[in-house]
Write a protein that holds these residues in place. Sequence first.
Motif, PDB file in Angstrom:
ATOM      1  N   ASP A 111      59.844   2.318 -48.219  1.00 44.37           N
ATOM      2  CA  ASP A 111      58.884   1.241 -47.954  1.00 44.37           C
ATOM      3  C   ASP A 111      57.760   1.810 -47.074  1.00 44.37           C
ATOM      4  O   ASP A 111      58.051   2.489 -46.079  1.00 44.37           O
ATOM      5  CB  ASP A 111      59.659   0.136 -47.210  1.00 44.37           C
ATOM      6  CG  ASP A 111      58.918  -1.157 -46.989  1.00 44.37           C
ATOM      7  OD1 ASP A 111      57.777  -1.284 -47.433  1.00 44.37           O
ATOM      8  OD2 ASP A 111      59.532  -2.057 -46.354  1.00 44.37           O
ATOM      9  N   HIS A 175      62.729  -2.553 -40.017  1.00 42.49           N
ATOM     10  CA  HIS A 175      64.070  -2.866 -40.516  1.00 42.49           C
ATOM     11  C   HIS A 175      64.786  -1.615 -40.987  1.00 42.49           C
ATOM     12  O   HIS A 175      64.154  -0.632 -41.371  1.00 42.49           O
ATOM     13  CB  HIS A 175      63.947  -3.865 -41.674  1.00 42.49           C
ATOM     14  CG  HIS A 175      62.916  -3.480 -42.704  1.00 42.49           C
ATOM     15  ND1 HIS A 175      63.221  -2.749 -43.835  1.00 42.49           N
ATOM     16  CD2 HIS A 175      61.567  -3.669 -42.752  1.00 42.49           C
ATOM     17  CE1 HIS A 175      62.116  -2.541 -44.537  1.00 42.49           C
ATOM     18  NE2 HIS A 175      61.085  -3.074 -43.896  1.00 42.49           N
ATOM     19  N   HIS A 182      65.612  -4.436 -47.252  1.00 44.20           N
ATOM     20  CA  HIS A 182      65.703  -5.036 -45.914  1.00 44.20           C
ATOM     21  C   HIS A 182      67.154  -5.056 -45.464  1.00 44.20           C
ATOM     22  O   HIS A 182      67.987  -5.745 -46.050  1.00 44.20           O
ATOM     23  CB  HIS A 182      65.146  -6.470 -45.912  1.00 44.20           C
ATOM     24  CG  HIS A 182      63.658  -6.519 -45.955  1.00 44.20           C
ATOM     25  ND1 HIS A 182      62.952  -7.570 -46.502  1.00 44.20           N
ATOM     26  CD2 HIS A 182      62.720  -5.639 -45.520  1.00 44.20           C
ATOM     27  CE1 HIS A 182      61.646  -7.334 -46.399  1.00 44.20           C
ATOM     28  NE2 HIS A 182      61.475  -6.171 -45.814  1.00 44.20           N
ATOM     29  N   ALA A 206      62.542   1.560 -41.568  1.00 46.20           N
ATOM     30  CA  ALA A 206      61.134   1.315 -41.879  1.00 46.20           C
ATOM     31  C   ALA A 206      60.509   0.739 -40.610  1.00 46.20           C
ATOM     32  O   ALA A 206      60.907  -0.332 -40.156  1.00 46.20           O
ATOM     33  CB  ALA A 206      61.002   0.341 -43.042  1.00 46.20           C
ATOM     34  N   GLU A 208      57.155  -0.720 -38.795  1.00 38.70           N
ATOM     35  CA  GLU A 208      55.929  -1.318 -39.328  1.00 38.70           C
ATOM     36  C   GLU A 208      55.154  -2.164 -38.332  1.00 38.70           C
ATOM     37  O   GLU A 208      55.157  -3.380 -38.406  1.00 38.70           O
ATOM     38  CB  GLU A 208      56.196  -2.102 -40.616  1.00 38.70           C
ATOM     39  CG  GLU A 208      57.352  -3.059 -40.625  1.00 38.70           C
ATOM     40  CD  GLU A 208      57.499  -3.702 -42.012  1.00 38.70           C
ATOM     41  OE1 GLU A 208      56.473  -4.132 -42.580  1.00 38.70           O
ATOM     42  OE2 GLU A 208      58.615  -3.764 -42.522  1.00 38.70           O
ATOM     43  N   GLU A 239      53.012   1.322 -41.995  1.00 36.81           N
ATOM     44  CA  GLU A 239      54.475   1.425 -42.119  1.00 36.81           C
ATOM     45  C   GLU A 239      54.881   2.748 -42.745  1.00 36.81           C
ATOM     46  O   GLU A 239      54.252   3.218 -43.690  1.00 36.81           O
ATOM     47  CB  GLU A 239      54.984   0.279 -43.006  1.00 36.81           C
ATOM     48  CG  GLU A 239      56.484   0.326 -43.281  1.00 36.81           C
ATOM     49  CD  GLU A 239      56.990  -0.893 -44.055  1.00 36.81           C
ATOM     50  OE1 GLU A 239      56.174  -1.593 -44.688  1.00 36.81           O
ATOM     51  OE2 GLU A 239      58.207  -1.137 -44.012  1.00 36.81           O
TER      52      GLU A 239
HETATM   53 CO    CO Z   1      59.063  -2.978 -44.494  1.00 37.37          CO
END
Ligand code: CO
Length: 259
Positions: A111, A175, A182, A206, A208, A239
Motif C-alpha cells: 500500500d 496499519h 488493513h 503501512a 501514512e 504512504e
Molecule cells: Co494504508
Amino acid sequence: MIEILSPGQLAQARVSGALVADILTSLRDRVRVGTNLLEVDGWTRSMIEDAGATSCYVDYAPSFGRGPFGHYICTAVNDAVLHGRPHDYALADGDLLTLDLAVSTGGIAADSAISFLVGSARPAGSAELIDATERALAAGIAAARPGARIGDLSHAIGTVLTAAGYAINMEFGGHGIGSAMHQDPHVANNGRPGRGYKLRPGLLLALEPWVMADTDRLITDADGWTLRSATGSRTAHSEHTIAITDDGAEILTQSRRPS
Ligand code: CO
Ligand code: MF3
C-alpha cells in the motif's frame, strides 16, 4: 491479529511493493492538466491486470465506506484527502492530487500513496503540505526497527506534522499489512514514545501521515467514500509499506525512478 511474515512471504511483499511503486510512478508521469480521474482509474486497472495482480480496493467494503469501493485507486484532489473515489473530473493546473494504491500478488498486499501538484501552477501552501507529510513519513520510517514500539513511530510522525504547524486527525492512520491490506497494529499519526506493540522482524507496516491545511476535521462526501477537509482547505498524504528487518526497516514501495 498481528502477522509476522515468513521469508517467502517477505519476498512476495517485495514483489507487491515494487509493483505499487511502478504503477504510482507511471501514473505520476502520465497525469496532465485535463486528465480525467476515471482515466487514471482505467490505467491503474490495466496495469494491475497486466501484472497478474489483484486490486485490494475494487471489492473492498469496510465500515468506513458505502458498499464496495468499485475502483482500483484512490484519487483525492485538493480538499479530498483519504479514500478519494475516482469520478468524472478533469484535473486543472495546480490541483493537488493524491494517488493511493494497494495491490496484492501471491496473497501479500502492499500500500502506498503520493501527493503532487498537477501542471505548472504552484498554489501557495501546497508544496509545504506535501513536504510535511513526506518528512513525517521519513521520520516514522527512521524510527522503525526491532524493539521500537508503535508509539515511537507515531511520535516521530506527529512531531514533524506538529512542528510544521498542522493539527493531527487521529481517526485514520497507518496499519499492519500482509495477507490483508488493513491489519493490526494501528499506527496513529501522533502518540507517545515507548507505548504500544514492540516491533519484530517480519512485521509489515503501512505508515501514512496525512494533513489538512487548517483543520483536523473531516467530512464525508456525498459519494459515501471520499473524505474531505471540513473547511475545504487543501490536504496531502504520503504512504509507504515497510518491512521490519533485523537491523531496521526496508521500504518496499520506494520508486526506483526519480520523481
Ligand atoms: Co494504508
Ligand atoms: N489504501 C488506503 C489506506 O491507505 C485505503 C483505501 S480503502 C479504499 O489505508 F477502499 F478506499 F480503497
